[in-house]
Design an enzyme around this catalytic site. Structure first.
Site, PDB file in Angstrom:
ATOM      1  N   LYS A 134       0.856  -1.190   0.000  1.00 23.70           N
ATOM      2  CA  LYS A 134       0.000   0.000   0.000  1.00 23.70           C
ATOM      3  C   LYS A 134       0.891   1.239   0.000  1.00 23.70           C
ATOM      4  O   LYS A 134       1.805   1.348   0.829  1.00 23.70           O
ATOM      5  CB  LYS A 134      -0.868  -0.024   1.262  1.00 23.70           C
ATOM      6  CG  LYS A 134      -2.271   0.493   1.103  1.00 23.70           C
ATOM      7  CD  LYS A 134      -3.048   0.165   2.370  1.00 23.70           C
ATOM      8  CE  LYS A 134      -4.373   0.863   2.427  1.00 23.70           C
ATOM      9  NZ  LYS A 134      -5.006   0.713   3.737  1.00 23.70           N
TER      10      LYS A 134
HETATM   11  O1  G3P Z   1      -7.627   1.549   5.787  1.00 26.34           O
HETATM   12  C1  G3P Z   1      -8.073   2.680   5.134  1.00 26.34           C
HETATM   13  C2  G3P Z   1      -9.442   3.154   5.548  1.00 26.34           C
HETATM   14  O2  G3P Z   1     -10.382   2.129   5.432  1.00 26.34           O
HETATM   15  C3  G3P Z   1      -9.479   3.900   6.875  1.00 26.34           C
HETATM   16  O3  G3P Z   1     -10.771   4.108   7.318  1.00 26.34           O
HETATM   17  O4  G3P Z   1     -12.293   4.650   9.173  1.00 26.34           O
HETATM   18  O5  G3P Z   1      -9.891   5.350   9.341  1.00 26.34           O
HETATM   19  O6  G3P Z   1     -11.454   6.490   7.763  1.00 26.34           O
HETATM   20  P1  G3P Z   1     -11.122   5.222   8.460  1.00 26.34           P
END
Ligand code: G3P
Length: 227
Positions: free
Chosen positions: A83
């Site tokens: 990533k």
């Molecule tokens: O892993 C990336 C993403 O899914 C993060 O989500 O909930 O931290 O905005 P969030």
């Protein structure tokens, strides 16, 4: 539509893998920090449990170090998707890793223009963050619709739209309607997908009626046939 789970918690991953519905896992530096474990160890363990793509994120911001980190992460297992953030250096690293045959997930995507660049850079996945766009008063799902529409115009683009920062089941349903390839879900949202109050009510009714029959499907009183 493929379902990934967005966590580095092995208990959650093992539990959800048992459902047979898990196609992959995504992690990020915050999730690794939350696990309290070394990234190399936790990614190796996840890759043993889940055969699908497992995203492991680089921590550097310059191309040379990102490339070295990406190669190290990719060496953990063949199903690692490296990533990288959607920056100039990130996309340059994406191109280099893709040319070496590695899967790359380009993360922190907040615009259709960025998603076009990621596809051109050979990303296996583009991760638009719908919840974080909603949080700042923009429509996260509009971005998914735009990216899916754009990618459809160019069959040579092999990048899959991986809907990230998912906050609730409606994000998943809308993504599926739009034809997004993957959604990565927090464990709690994946579990929510199973539930409907009418399912619980209906099952309680069936079980009460069945109890009244006094029957058993496994023990119907007939002689057991020799195997
Ligand atoms: O892993 C990336 C993403 O899914 C993060 O989500 O909930 O931290 O905005 P969030």
């Amino acid at each position: 539509m493929k379902f990934f789970v967005d966590t580095a918690d092995m208990t959650e991953i093992r539990d959800l893998a048992e459902t047979g519905l898990l196609d992959g896992v995504t992690t990020n530096p915050s999730l690794i920090a939350k696990s309290g474990r070394r990234i190399l160890d936790v990614i190796a363990e996840i890759c043993e449990v889940v055969p699908g793509p497992v995203s492991a994120e680089v921590a550097a911001t310059d191309h040379a170090t990102m490339l070295a980190e990406g190669r190290r992460l990719a060496k953990i297992a063949p199903n690692v998707a490296v990533k990288v953030p959607l920056t100039r250096d990130g996309l340059r690293t994406c191109r280099a890793l893709a040319d070496e045959g590695r899967m790359v997930n380009v993360t922190l995507c907040f615009s259709a223009a960025q998603a076009i660049l990621a596809a051109k850079a050979g990303a296996a996945f583009i991760s638009p963050f719908v919840g974080r766009l909603d949080d700042v008063g923009q429509d996260g799902m509009m971005l998914i619709a735009e990216i899916v529409e754009i990618y459809r115009q160019y069959p040579a683009f092999e990048t899959e739209v991986l809907v990230a920062s998912v906050r609730h089941p409606q994000h998943v349903v809308e993504s599926a309607k739009m034809g997004a390839h993957v959604a990565t879900l927090p464990p709690s949202v994946l579990r929510q997908l199973f539930n409907h109050p009418l399912t619980d009510k209906g099952l309680a009714g069936f079980l009460a009626d069945w109890k009244g029959t006094g029957q058993s499907i496994l023990d119907d009183g007939a002689p057991v046939a020799a195997e």
